[in-house]
Motif scaffolding. Structure first.
Motif, PDB file in Angstrom:
ATOM      1  N   VAL A  22      28.388  55.023  10.675  1.00  0.00           N
ATOM      2  CA  VAL A  22      29.169  54.026  11.417  1.00  0.00           C
ATOM      3  C   VAL A  22      28.389  53.540  12.635  1.00  0.00           C
ATOM      4  CG1 VAL A  22      31.243  53.671  12.823  1.00  0.00           C
ATOM      5  CG2 VAL A  22      31.416  54.860  10.623  1.00  0.00           C
ATOM      6  N   ARG A  54      29.356  51.912  -3.345  1.00  0.00           N
ATOM      7  CA  ARG A  54      30.143  50.710  -3.034  1.00  0.00           C
ATOM      8  C   ARG A  54      31.585  50.859  -3.525  1.00  0.00           C
ATOM      9  NH1 ARG A  54      27.298  47.329  -5.907  1.00  0.00           N
ATOM     10  NH2 ARG A  54      25.707  47.229  -4.277  1.00  0.00           N
ATOM     11  N   GLU A 102      42.354  55.468  10.762  1.00  0.00           N
ATOM     12  CA  GLU A 102      41.360  54.481  11.225  1.00  0.00           C
ATOM     13  C   GLU A 102      39.941  55.013  11.043  1.00  0.00           C
ATOM     14  OE1 GLU A 102      40.126  52.039  15.315  1.00  0.00           O
ATOM     15  OE2 GLU A 102      41.900  53.350  15.288  1.00  0.00           O
ATOM     16  N   GLN A 113      38.935  54.702   7.412  1.00  0.00           N
ATOM     17  CA  GLN A 113      38.716  53.298   7.076  1.00  0.00           C
ATOM     18  C   GLN A 113      37.348  52.820   7.573  1.00  0.00           C
ATOM     19  OE1 GLN A 113      40.650  51.594   4.950  1.00  0.00           O
ATOM     20  NE2 GLN A 113      41.809  53.530   4.836  1.00  0.00           N
ATOM     21  N   LYS A 114      36.947  53.288   8.754  1.00  0.00           N
ATOM     22  CA  LYS A 114      35.621  52.936   9.284  1.00  0.00           C
ATOM     23  C   LYS A 114      34.517  53.506   8.399  1.00  0.00           C
ATOM     24  CE  LYS A 114      36.602  52.381  14.239  1.00  0.00           C
ATOM     25  NZ  LYS A 114      36.322  52.932  15.600  1.00  0.00           N
ATOM     26  N   TRP A 115      34.731  54.735   7.909  1.00  0.00           N
ATOM     27  CA  TRP A 115      33.737  55.360   7.038  1.00  0.00           C
ATOM     28  C   TRP A 115      33.592  54.570   5.732  1.00  0.00           C
ATOM     29  CZ3 TRP A 115      35.761  61.123   7.572  1.00  0.00           C
ATOM     30  CH2 TRP A 115      35.462  61.596   8.868  1.00  0.00           C
ATOM     31  N   LYS A 116      34.722  54.184   5.155  1.00  0.00           N
ATOM     32  CA  LYS A 116      34.684  53.416   3.908  1.00  0.00           C
ATOM     33  C   LYS A 116      33.978  52.081   4.103  1.00  0.00           C
ATOM     34  CE  LYS A 116      38.911  55.149   1.641  1.00  0.00           C
ATOM     35  NZ  LYS A 116      40.245  54.742   1.130  1.00  0.00           N
ATOM     36  N   SER A 117      34.291  51.435   5.213  1.00  0.00           N
ATOM     37  CA  SER A 117      33.674  50.133   5.497  1.00  0.00           C
ATOM     38  C   SER A 117      32.172  50.263   5.655  1.00  0.00           C
ATOM     39  CB  SER A 117      34.294  49.528   6.756  1.00  0.00           C
ATOM     40  OG  SER A 117      33.683  48.313   7.103  1.00  0.00           O
ATOM     41  N   ALA A 118      31.743  51.327   6.363  1.00  0.00           N
ATOM     42  CA  ALA A 118      30.309  51.539   6.582  1.00  0.00           C
ATOM     43  C   ALA A 118      29.600  51.828   5.264  1.00  0.00           C
ATOM     44  CB  ALA A 118      30.098  52.690   7.564  1.00  0.00           C
ATOM     45  N   PHE A 168      30.503  50.785   2.311  1.00  0.00           N
ATOM     46  CA  PHE A 168      30.457  49.525   1.562  1.00  0.00           C
ATOM     47  C   PHE A 168      29.319  48.637   2.075  1.00  0.00           C
ATOM     48  CE2 PHE A 168      32.243  46.362  -1.181  1.00  0.00           C
ATOM     49  CZ  PHE A 168      31.979  45.164  -0.564  1.00  0.00           C
ATOM     50  N   GLU A 169      29.187  48.554   3.391  1.00  0.00           N
ATOM     51  CA  GLU A 169      28.150  47.694   3.989  1.00  0.00           C
ATOM     52  C   GLU A 169      26.747  48.195   3.666  1.00  0.00           C
ATOM     53  OE1 GLU A 169      30.852  46.466   7.911  1.00  0.00           O
ATOM     54  OE2 GLU A 169      28.969  47.569   8.159  1.00  0.00           O
TER      55      GLU A 169
END
Length: 522
Positions: A426, A452, A474, A477-482, A484-485
């Motif tokens: 993150v 992904r 939260e 969710q930040k971990w999942k987003s990172a 994915f990116e």
């Protein structure tokens, strides 16, 4: 002319020796200064107009300051002797001798006007800003009671190049025996003792470090004269621990360090600073290594102006100027822009940060990658394995990520199992967006699509985190987003084959962007 300067240098050496012994007085040193001034004026006036113009302006500044000191000395010695007058005489004596010492800082510049010779040899680029330090170093090496000398300056300022050039000159002229010992972060007493023993043809039995030190000490004491150079020493370093005598008539010790506090700590009798190059000297050196002075390459007005900015951002450090210049040679203007931006905004301490799951790759792939990056000259951060327990990432790791230019993320099978790794990720993605840091994902025996879409081990691990912290947490969710990116970034995938070849390709790619990874070092 050459004999004149050599004679004056010898006079200065005698004066400094008297300063150390406190055997001189104001009247004597005033007379010495008058004599030096008069002889210098005769030498300057004896030159033709062209050569006089080439004499450094510092010479004339020195002559003006000399007149002020002579008048001050005459006024003070005419006063009745009192305790206060004695105190003032002592202060003035130091000023008089220091002023003579400063003369040695520009005499080679004057001599250069009358000779094609170079006191440093062909391997050393001779700039005016280097002359004062090199001349003071030569003087200090001749002073009898100055046995421990410290040369300090920022990393990349050219300390090693200077001491090697001077030591070679001393070997040629005086037949001086010179030992050069490179001190690194991993150096220990026995390693340095082995290096010295090889140079002195000493054979050790299986004895302690103290016993080896005594053998080295007695060997040096039997020698006529020797110079021992310890290069890039830390603050806490005592040459006697290795076996080098610090107060010997036969041995001189020269220590180079990145800060004056280091040489102060080691009680050097003489501290000499090697400062940065001037703006024009930096530009001259940068032109040499970047090729920007080639007619075809420098025809672009924008590129020429940008090149001057890049040279300026190198802070007058010859090592940095050389590295940046060479890395940009024949490169397109876009590469120059990226380097300039990096130099202007970089406050980084690390060139590369390695993010990895310790249990998966520490003692294999990542450990070997770290070793090869370090051997390739990259300042690389890799945690030492002594991390605190718990699910909160260490502040020191967060700071290291922020202070890096490039993050290499080794995404192995169990990477997402660690909350530490996910917090690192993150932070890395945040720095990529806000600080324009580079990020290279390495898909080590995993598929980017599995990361992904959170499949296989990544799906299982994230499900466990949701169970621990809540499906709508939260943090999760930040971990999942990172994840994915990072899975959508261009990276390298390793499945099978020779790992060392795969690692070598990573190091080669890092070398291609080395100019972007410049960091400000002390």
């Amino acid at each position: 002319m050459k004999k004149f300067f050599e004679k004056q240098l010898m006079n200065i050496t005698i004066g400094i020796a008297k300063l150390l012994d406190m055997e001189s007085d104001v009247e004597e040193e005033k007379d010495r200064l008058v004599s030096l001034r008069d002889r210098l004026l005769v030498a300057v006036e004896a030159t033709d107009d062209y050569k006089t113009k080439n004499i450094n302006d510092e010479v004339f500044v020195w002559l003006n300051e000399t007149e002020i000191l002579i008048q001050e000395a005459e006024k003070l010695t005419a006063q009745t002797e009192t305790p206060q007058q004695k105190k003032e005489c002592k202060k003035l004596l130091r000023k008089l001798l220091a002023h003579q010492f400063n003369f040695s800082g520009f005499y080679p510049v004057i001599f250069e006007s009358f000779s094609n010779g170079n006191i440093h040899g062909s391997q050393f680029v001779c700039f005016n800003s280097r002359e004062k330090a090199s001349s003071q170093l030569l003087v200090a090496l001749q002073v009898h009671k100055c046995s421990l000398i410290g040369l300090y300056g920022r990393s990349g300022s050219g300390k090693t190049t200077l001491v090697k050039a001077i030591s070679e000159k001393l070997k040629d002229i005086c037949g001086l025996k010179v030992l050069f010992v490179k001190v690194t972060e991993n150096s220990n007493i026995r390693t340095m003792q082995d290096e010295i023993a090889d140079s002195l043809n000493i054979k050790f039995d299986k004895i302690s470090e103290a016993g080896r030190a005594r053998i080295i000490f007695s060997t040096i004491e039997r020698m006529y004269k020797i110079l021992v150079i310890f290069d890039d020493v830390p603050a806490k370093f005592n040459p006697e621990d290795v076996g080098i005598p610090c107060n010997s008539e036969h041995c001189k010790i020269l220590l180079t360090t990145c800060c004056q506090q280091g040489s102060d700590f080691m009680y050097c009798q003489c501290d000499i600073q090697l400062g940065p190059l001037s703006t024009e000297e930096s530009w001259t050196l940068f032109q040499k290594h970047s090729g920007i002075d080639d007619q075809e390459y420098s025809s672009s007005y924008d590129l020429s102006n940008m090149a001057r900015e890049v040279a300026f951002e190198c802070e007058g450090l010859p090592g940095k100027i050389k590295d940046v210049g060479c890395s940009l040679k024949s490169k397109p203007i876009e590469e120059w822009k990226a380097t300039l931006d990096s130099l202007k905004h970089s406050m980084a301490k690390w060139q590369i940060f390695l993010s990895f799951r310790g249990d998966d790759t520490r003692y294999g792939f990542t450990g070997n990658l770290y070793k090869d990056l370090c051997q390739g000259g990259f300042k690389t951060f890799m945690d030492d394995g002594g991390l605190q327990t718990g699910d909160q990432i260490s502040p020191s790791l967060l700071n290291a990520i922020e202070a890096s230019r490039l993050s290499i993320i080794v995404l192995s099978e169990n990477y997402a199992n660690s909350s530490w790794c996910l917090e690192e990720l993150v932070k890395i993605m945040e720095c990529m967006k806000l600080k324009k840091q580079s990020v290279w994902p390495i898909f080590y025996k995993v598929e980017p699509s599995d990361i992904r879409h959170l499949r296989k081990s990544y799906g299982k691990d994230m499900a466990q985190h949701e169970n621990n912290y809540g499906i709508n947490s939260e943090r999760v969710q930040k971990w999942k987003s990172a994840l994915f990116e990072v899975s959508n970034l261009s990276g390298k995938t390793y499945k099978t084959g020779y790992e060392h070849e795969f690692i070598q390709k990573i190091v080669e790619d890092a070398d291609q962007i080395k100019s972007r990874l410049q960091i400000r070092s002390i």
